[in-house]
Design a protein around this motif. Sequence first.
Motif, PDB file in Angstrom:
ATOM      1  N   SER A 157     -18.436  26.920 -82.381  1.00  0.00           N
ATOM      2  CA  SER A 157     -18.589  26.023 -81.239  1.00  0.00           C
ATOM      3  C   SER A 157     -20.009  25.467 -81.239  1.00  0.00           C
ATOM      4  CB  SER A 157     -18.320  26.820 -79.966  1.00  0.00           C
ATOM      5  OG  SER A 157     -17.839  26.013 -78.958  1.00  0.00           O
ATOM      6  N   PRO A 158     -20.174  24.202 -81.573  1.00  0.00           N
ATOM      7  CA  PRO A 158     -21.536  23.687 -81.740  1.00  0.00           C
ATOM      8  C   PRO A 158     -22.179  23.327 -80.413  1.00  0.00           C
ATOM      9  CG  PRO A 158     -19.978  21.935 -82.135  1.00  0.00           C
ATOM     10  CD  PRO A 158     -19.163  23.167 -81.809  1.00  0.00           C
ATOM     11  N   GLU A 159     -23.500  23.337 -80.420  1.00  0.00           N
ATOM     12  CA  GLU A 159     -24.246  22.703 -79.339  1.00  0.00           C
ATOM     13  C   GLU A 159     -24.922  21.499 -79.973  1.00  0.00           C
ATOM     14  OE1 GLU A 159     -26.627  25.129 -76.884  1.00  0.00           O
ATOM     15  OE2 GLU A 159     -27.656  23.422 -75.964  1.00  0.00           O
ATOM     16  N   LEU A 160     -24.769  20.344 -79.375  1.00  0.00           N
ATOM     17  CA  LEU A 160     -25.292  19.114 -79.970  1.00  0.00           C
ATOM     18  C   LEU A 160     -26.235  18.407 -79.031  1.00  0.00           C
ATOM     19  CD1 LEU A 160     -21.918  18.273 -81.502  1.00  0.00           C
ATOM     20  CD2 LEU A 160     -23.988  17.979 -82.837  1.00  0.00           C
ATOM     21  N   PHE A 161     -27.171  17.680 -79.633  1.00  0.00           N
ATOM     22  CA  PHE A 161     -28.164  16.941 -78.865  1.00  0.00           C
ATOM     23  C   PHE A 161     -28.248  15.500 -79.366  1.00  0.00           C
ATOM     24  CE2 PHE A 161     -29.995  20.713 -77.023  1.00  0.00           C
ATOM     25  CZ  PHE A 161     -29.952  21.685 -78.001  1.00  0.00           C
ATOM     26  N   TRP A 162     -28.669  14.630 -78.488  1.00  0.00           N
ATOM     27  CA  TRP A 162     -29.118  13.296 -78.874  1.00  0.00           C
ATOM     28  C   TRP A 162     -30.598  13.189 -78.520  1.00  0.00           C
ATOM     29  CZ3 TRP A 162     -27.270   9.486 -81.776  1.00  0.00           C
ATOM     30  CH2 TRP A 162     -25.899   9.440 -82.025  1.00  0.00           C
ATOM     31  N   TYR A 163     -31.378  12.774 -79.530  1.00  0.00           N
ATOM     32  CA  TYR A 163     -32.795  12.505 -79.325  1.00  0.00           C
ATOM     33  C   TYR A 163     -33.027  11.006 -79.460  1.00  0.00           C
ATOM     34  CZ  TYR A 163     -34.455  17.336 -79.420  1.00  0.00           C
ATOM     35  OH  TYR A 163     -34.724  18.639 -79.114  1.00  0.00           O
ATOM     36  N   VAL A 164     -34.052  10.507 -78.756  1.00  0.00           N
ATOM     37  CA  VAL A 164     -34.408   9.097 -78.857  1.00  0.00           C
ATOM     38  C   VAL A 164     -35.886   9.000 -79.227  1.00  0.00           C
ATOM     39  CG1 VAL A 164     -34.876   8.917 -76.360  1.00  0.00           C
ATOM     40  CG2 VAL A 164     -34.386   6.852 -77.683  1.00  0.00           C
ATOM     41  N   GLN A 165     -36.190   8.021 -80.064  1.00  0.00           N
ATOM     42  CA  GLN A 165     -37.578   7.769 -80.446  1.00  0.00           C
ATOM     43  C   GLN A 165     -37.872   6.294 -80.224  1.00  0.00           C
ATOM     44  OE1 GLN A 165     -38.591   8.221 -84.613  1.00  0.00           O
ATOM     45  NE2 GLN A 165     -40.713   8.745 -84.133  1.00  0.00           N
TER      46      GLN A 165
ATOM     47  N   GLN B 181     -43.371   6.427 -80.932  1.00  0.00           N
ATOM     48  CA  GLN B 181     -43.569   7.502 -79.952  1.00  0.00           C
ATOM     49  C   GLN B 181     -42.918   8.793 -80.437  1.00  0.00           C
ATOM     50  OE1 GLN B 181     -42.778   6.568 -75.858  1.00  0.00           O
ATOM     51  NE2 GLN B 181     -43.432   4.441 -76.104  1.00  0.00           N
ATOM     52  N   ARG B 182     -43.073   9.817 -79.684  1.00  0.00           N
ATOM     53  CA  ARG B 182     -42.484  11.110 -80.049  1.00  0.00           C
ATOM     54  C   ARG B 182     -40.988  11.090 -79.812  1.00  0.00           C
ATOM     55  NH1 ARG B 182     -45.568  15.261 -76.865  1.00  0.00           N
ATOM     56  NH2 ARG B 182     -47.087  13.617 -76.575  1.00  0.00           N
ATOM     57  N   LEU B 183     -40.312  11.992 -80.462  1.00  0.00           N
ATOM     58  CA  LEU B 183     -38.893  12.192 -80.169  1.00  0.00           C
ATOM     59  C   LEU B 183     -38.762  12.849 -78.811  1.00  0.00           C
ATOM     60  CD1 LEU B 183     -38.914  12.468 -83.491  1.00  0.00           C
ATOM     61  CD2 LEU B 183     -36.591  13.156 -83.048  1.00  0.00           C
ATOM     62  N   GLN B 184     -37.805  12.360 -78.057  1.00  0.00           N
ATOM     63  CA  GLN B 184     -37.533  12.934 -76.735  1.00  0.00           C
ATOM     64  C   GLN B 184     -36.061  13.291 -76.662  1.00  0.00           C
ATOM     65  OE1 GLN B 184     -38.716  10.171 -73.566  1.00  0.00           O
ATOM     66  NE2 GLN B 184     -39.906   9.066 -75.085  1.00  0.00           N
ATOM     67  N   LEU B 185     -35.801  14.399 -76.016  1.00  0.00           N
ATOM     68  CA  LEU B 185     -34.401  14.764 -75.810  1.00  0.00           C
ATOM     69  C   LEU B 185     -33.765  13.791 -74.825  1.00  0.00           C
ATOM     70  CD1 LEU B 185     -32.137  16.839 -76.291  1.00  0.00           C
ATOM     71  CD2 LEU B 185     -32.934  18.009 -74.228  1.00  0.00           C
ATOM     72  N   LEU B 186     -32.647  13.218 -75.218  1.00  0.00           N
ATOM     73  CA  LEU B 186     -31.936  12.292 -74.336  1.00  0.00           C
ATOM     74  C   LEU B 186     -30.798  13.024 -73.628  1.00  0.00           C
ATOM     75  CD1 LEU B 186     -31.546   9.330 -73.404  1.00  0.00           C
ATOM     76  CD2 LEU B 186     -30.044   9.009 -75.365  1.00  0.00           C
ATOM     77  N   LEU B 187     -29.990  13.736 -74.425  1.00  0.00           N
ATOM     78  CA  LEU B 187     -28.809  14.393 -73.879  1.00  0.00           C
ATOM     79  C   LEU B 187     -28.534  15.672 -74.633  1.00  0.00           C
ATOM     80  CD1 LEU B 187     -25.943  11.741 -73.677  1.00  0.00           C
ATOM     81  CD2 LEU B 187     -27.026  12.888 -71.751  1.00  0.00           C
ATOM     82  N   ARG B 188     -27.960  16.634 -73.932  1.00  0.00           N
ATOM     83  CA  ARG B 188     -27.374  17.774 -74.639  1.00  0.00           C
ATOM     84  C   ARG B 188     -25.948  17.908 -74.145  1.00  0.00           C
ATOM     85  NH1 ARG B 188     -31.152  22.457 -72.533  1.00  0.00           N
ATOM     86  NH2 ARG B 188     -32.460  20.772 -71.842  1.00  0.00           N
ATOM     87  N   HIS B 189     -25.043  18.251 -75.043  1.00  0.00           N
ATOM     88  CA  HIS B 189     -23.628  18.187 -74.656  1.00  0.00           C
ATOM     89  C   HIS B 189     -23.295  19.236 -73.611  1.00  0.00           C
ATOM     90  CE1 HIS B 189     -22.094  21.778 -76.805  1.00  0.00           C
ATOM     91  NE2 HIS B 189     -21.026  21.586 -76.087  1.00  0.00           N
ATOM     92  N   ILE B 190     -24.030  20.333 -73.619  1.00  0.00           N
ATOM     93  CA  ILE B 190     -23.655  21.440 -72.761  1.00  0.00           C
ATOM     94  C   ILE B 190     -23.877  21.103 -71.282  1.00  0.00           C
ATOM     95  CG2 ILE B 190     -25.858  22.694 -72.678  1.00  0.00           C
ATOM     96  CD1 ILE B 190     -24.137  25.205 -73.399  1.00  0.00           C
ATOM     97  N   SER B 191     -24.782  20.175 -71.013  1.00  0.00           N
ATOM     98  CA  SER B 191     -25.084  19.872 -69.614  1.00  0.00           C
ATOM     99  C   SER B 191     -24.216  18.745 -69.067  1.00  0.00           C
ATOM    100  CB  SER B 191     -26.559  19.507 -69.454  1.00  0.00           C
ATOM    101  OG  SER B 191     -26.857  18.404 -70.257  1.00  0.00           O
TER     102      SER B 191
ATOM    103  N   ALA C  57     -35.669  21.309 -79.070  1.00  0.00           N
ATOM    104  CA  ALA C  57     -37.063  21.360 -79.488  1.00  0.00           C
ATOM    105  C   ALA C  57     -37.847  20.290 -78.752  1.00  0.00           C
ATOM    106  CB  ALA C  57     -37.168  21.155 -80.996  1.00  0.00           C
ATOM    107  N   PHE C  58     -39.107  20.582 -78.476  1.00  0.00           N
ATOM    108  CA  PHE C  58     -40.014  19.638 -77.821  1.00  0.00           C
ATOM    109  C   PHE C  58     -41.013  19.172 -78.878  1.00  0.00           C
ATOM    110  CE2 PHE C  58     -38.927  20.423 -73.344  1.00  0.00           C
ATOM    111  CZ  PHE C  58     -38.147  21.559 -73.489  1.00  0.00           C
ATOM    112  N   PHE C  59     -41.179  17.860 -78.975  1.00  0.00           N
ATOM    113  CA  PHE C  59     -41.957  17.299 -80.069  1.00  0.00           C
ATOM    114  C   PHE C  59     -43.326  16.801 -79.637  1.00  0.00           C
ATOM    115  CE2 PHE C  59     -39.191  17.121 -83.779  1.00  0.00           C
ATOM    116  CZ  PHE C  59     -37.993  17.513 -83.218  1.00  0.00           C
ATOM    117  N   GLY C  60     -44.261  16.900 -80.574  1.00  0.00           N
ATOM    118  CA  GLY C  60     -45.552  16.244 -80.423  1.00  0.00           C
ATOM    119  C   GLY C  60     -45.413  14.761 -80.712  1.00  0.00           C
ATOM    120  N   GLN C  61     -46.507  14.037 -80.570  1.00  0.00           N
ATOM    121  CA  GLN C  61     -46.456  12.583 -80.702  1.00  0.00           C
ATOM    122  C   GLN C  61     -46.482  12.117 -82.149  1.00  0.00           C
ATOM    123  OE1 GLN C  61     -49.069  14.372 -79.981  1.00  0.00           O
ATOM    124  NE2 GLN C  61     -51.011  13.254 -80.110  1.00  0.00           N
ATOM    125  N   GLY C  62     -46.661  13.037 -83.078  1.00  0.00           N
ATOM    126  CA  GLY C  62     -46.632  12.683 -84.488  1.00  0.00           C
ATOM    127  C   GLY C  62     -48.005  12.361 -85.041  1.00  0.00           C
ATOM    128  N   THR C  63     -48.162  12.604 -86.337  1.00  0.00           N
ATOM    129  CA  THR C  63     -49.364  12.218 -87.068  1.00  0.00           C
ATOM    130  C   THR C  63     -48.925  11.335 -88.224  1.00  0.00           C
ATOM    131  OG1 THR C  63     -50.574  14.244 -86.545  1.00  0.00           O
ATOM    132  CG2 THR C  63     -51.275  13.011 -88.502  1.00  0.00           C
TER     133      THR C  63
END
Lengths: 111, 113
Positions: free
Chosen positions: A30-38, A42-52, B102-108
Motif C-alpha cells: 500500500s503506497p504513500e504518494l506525494f506531489w511536489y511542486v518546484q 525555487q525549492r521543492l515544496q510538498l503540494l499534496l500527500r494522498h493520505i490526507s 521530505a523538506f527541501f532546502g533552496q538548492g545550490t
Amino acid sequence: AQRVTQPEKLLSVFKGAPVELKCNYSYSGSPELFWYVQYSRQRLQLLLRHISRESIKGFTADLNKGETSFHLKKPFAQEEDSAMYYCALPTGAGPASKLTFGTGTRLQVTL
Amino acid sequence: DTAVSQTPKYLVTQMGNDKSIKCEQNLGHDTMYWYKQDSKKFLKIMFSYNNKELIINETVPNRFSPKSPDKAHLNLHINSLELGDSAVYFCASSPREGNTEAFFGQGTRLTVV
C-alpha cells in the motif's frame, strides 16, 4: 522494482482549462504518494500527500490502486500554476527509506 | 525561521577544484539527504544520513564525500570537480524514517567551467 513514472515531460494548457498531470507507480503493498511542486528556481515544496486527501491551491489527487495511478488534477489552470511537478514515492525501509521521484512534468499555463 | 537552509546558493568554479556545500536544518529531524537535480530536471538521491550515520550511498563517485558533524547538519564536499558535476544540489530532511515527506532546502546551483 519500485518506481514512479510521469509520462509527460511538458504539459501546456490555456488559462482556465482543466489540468491533469499523470503519475503511475510500481509498488508492492500500500503506497504513500506525494506531489511536489518546484516554481522557477525555487525549492521543492510538498503540494499534496494522498493520505490526507486534501486540496491545495485547487489541486487534488486520488490514488487509484487498480490503475496504479496518482494523477494530479485541477479544474481551472491559473498562470501561477506554471512550474515543475514531481510525483514521489517513499521507497526502502526503516532508516534506508528515501523518496523516489518521477522525472517531472513541466506545466506551462498560457493566456 | 524553521527551515532547511543551504549555502551557497550559487557556486561557479573551475574543473579540478574542491568545493563544499553546507546544509543545516532546525526542524529537529533525524534524517537528512542530498539530492542531485541534473540539467534535465531529474531528481536523484545521492546520500542519506540518520542521526549522523550514513545510511544510503547511491553509487555516487567517491569524489563526493558527505559529512554530518551533528544531526542538524549535513555538508557535501566535492573533490576534483568535473564538468558533469554541474547541477543543482538539494539538501532535505525528514522527521523520521519510513514513509514520510521530505523538506527541501533552496538548492545550490553548481556550475563547473
